[in-house]
Design a protein around this motif. Structure first.
Motif, PDB file in Angstrom:
ATOM      1  N   ASP A   1      69.836  28.354  92.303  1.00 33.17           N
ATOM      2  CA  ASP A   1      70.886  27.609  92.602  1.00 33.17           C
ATOM      3  C   ASP A   1      71.454  28.127  93.989  1.00 33.17           C
ATOM      4  OD1 ASP A   1      71.259  25.970  90.701  1.00 33.17           O
ATOM      5  OD2 ASP A   1      72.843  27.299  89.745  1.00 33.17           O
ATOM      6  N   LEU A   2      71.653  27.196  95.008  1.00 33.82           N
ATOM      7  CA  LEU A   2      72.159  27.521  96.470  1.00 33.82           C
ATOM      8  C   LEU A   2      73.222  28.203  96.289  1.00 33.82           C
ATOM      9  CD1 LEU A   2      71.411  27.192  99.334  1.00 33.82           C
ATOM     10  CD2 LEU A   2      73.036  25.513  99.475  1.00 33.82           C
ATOM     11  N   LYS A   3      74.186  28.150  95.598  1.00 33.01           N
ATOM     12  CA  LYS A   3      75.524  29.074  95.448  1.00 33.01           C
ATOM     13  C   LYS A   3      74.887  30.485  95.164  1.00 33.01           C
ATOM     14  CE  LYS A   3      76.801  27.757  90.681  1.00 33.01           C
ATOM     15  NZ  LYS A   3      75.851  28.832  90.109  1.00 33.01           N
ATOM     16  N   ASP A   4      73.919  30.756  94.615  1.00 31.05           N
ATOM     17  CA  ASP A   4      73.334  32.123  94.247  1.00 31.05           C
ATOM     18  C   ASP A   4      72.417  32.770  95.349  1.00 31.05           C
ATOM     19  OD1 ASP A   4      74.656  32.059  91.553  1.00 31.05           O
ATOM     20  OD2 ASP A   4      72.609  31.208  90.726  1.00 31.05           O
ATOM     21  N   TRP A   5      71.731  31.859  96.162  1.00 34.70           N
ATOM     22  CA  TRP A   5      71.033  32.176  97.115  1.00 34.70           C
ATOM     23  C   TRP A   5      71.689  32.448  98.219  1.00 34.70           C
ATOM     24  CZ3 TRP A   5      69.919  30.403 102.120  1.00 34.70           C
ATOM     25  CH2 TRP A   5      68.817  30.792 102.615  1.00 34.70           C
TER      26      TRP A   5
END
Length: 144
Positions: free
Chosen positions: A123-127
């Motif tokens: 997920d972008l929020k994790d990356w």
């Protein structure tokens, strides 16, 4: 790219820039005219970071956009595809495993990167926090 897809793509690139900036990465849209022409920029540019970002909002999976980013990037740049599938709210970041490990660890062993080309999607929020830590390490190293 179809005429109707261009505004959707541009809006998605602006959203990605906003999310990068909100996370603390100094990002802006890259402007280019022809695909793959050296001397061009990626669709999203992170100032001072060797990162090639391809964006896509549509049916293609992130792995296909990652392949495009790998083809278009310059030597020494990490490639990432930021994608959102049509009809989904989820935004994903896809990188090769070796490059993701390099991003997390801060060191890039070319053999390890070459031996681990498998795509990994987060997920972008994790990356974004991983990318920010990598960016800040690079800034600190450059200041020394």
């Amino acid at each position: 790219m179809g005429k109707l897809s261009r505004p959707k793509g541009a809006a998605f690139e602006r959203l990605v820039v906003h999310l990068f900036c909100h996370a603390g990465l100094p990002a802006k849209r890259g402007y280019w005219q022809a695909r793959g022409a050296k001397g061009e920029t990626s669709e999203v540019v992170v100032e001072g970071a060797p990162l090639w970002v391809e964006c896509h909002h549509g049916r293609l999976p992130g792995t296909e956009k990652l392949d495009q980013a790998i083809r278009d990037r310059f030597a020494g740049q990490l490639a990432v595809a930021v994608t959102r599938r049509t009809g989904s709210r989820r935004i994903e970041a896809t990188m090769r495993l070796g490059e993701l490990v390099a991003l997390i660890s801060g060191s890039c062993d070319p053999e390890f990167v070459a031996d681990h080309p498998q795509p990994v999607t987060l997920d972008l929020k994790d990356w974004l926090p991983l990318a920010l830590a990598w960016y800040e390490r690079g800034k600190a190293d450059a200041a020394r």
